[in-house]
Design a protein around this motif. Sequence first.
Motif: not given
Length: 182
Positions: A138-152
């Motif tokens: 959930c943290q990874i999805v929210l950080l990527h999809a909501v906050s726009g962070f790259r996976h790296r």
Amino acid sequence: MRTDSPACPSGLDKAYLENCLAGMQTGNKEALADLYLAASPAVYGFALSLLKNRQDAEDVLHDTFISAYMAAGSYRFADKPMAWIMTIARNCCLKKLRERRHAAEDLSSVWESPPEAVSTEEKLLLRECLLRLTDEECQIVLLHAVSGFRHREIAQFMSLPLSTVLSKYSRAIKKLRRSLQE
């Protein structure tokens, strides 16, 4: 600071952030305000993804920028300013979690006041889908999809290998798709 510094359209421009940090090193509070405007959405999204509570995320957002202002003198300009800020945010989140000393609250607080475009049914569906994910997914999805962070960047924030972040993100998206199909 605002009169002689260029706008920061992306909010994460390294030169702009370093200019703000340089101003903060001299005690310039306008530089802190500029840094806050540029970086606060990312910090808040990150804190919310870890804490799953709006009030705690807001507290961490405040604490992060106070800490950054106090520690601006220790920032080394060879570093990455956003990574430095997110490290402070991560430490503030960990402190908040230690203070709480209980299990993370459910994700309903994330969706207490959804945008008007999101119906009640959609809100409930999304909440149920997110509850099927592990906390880390959930943290990874929210950080990527909501906050726009790259996976790296997510890998760096969460102290995980990039391959782990990529596989957990992929697995989480598959879980969400299956949940939506049901």
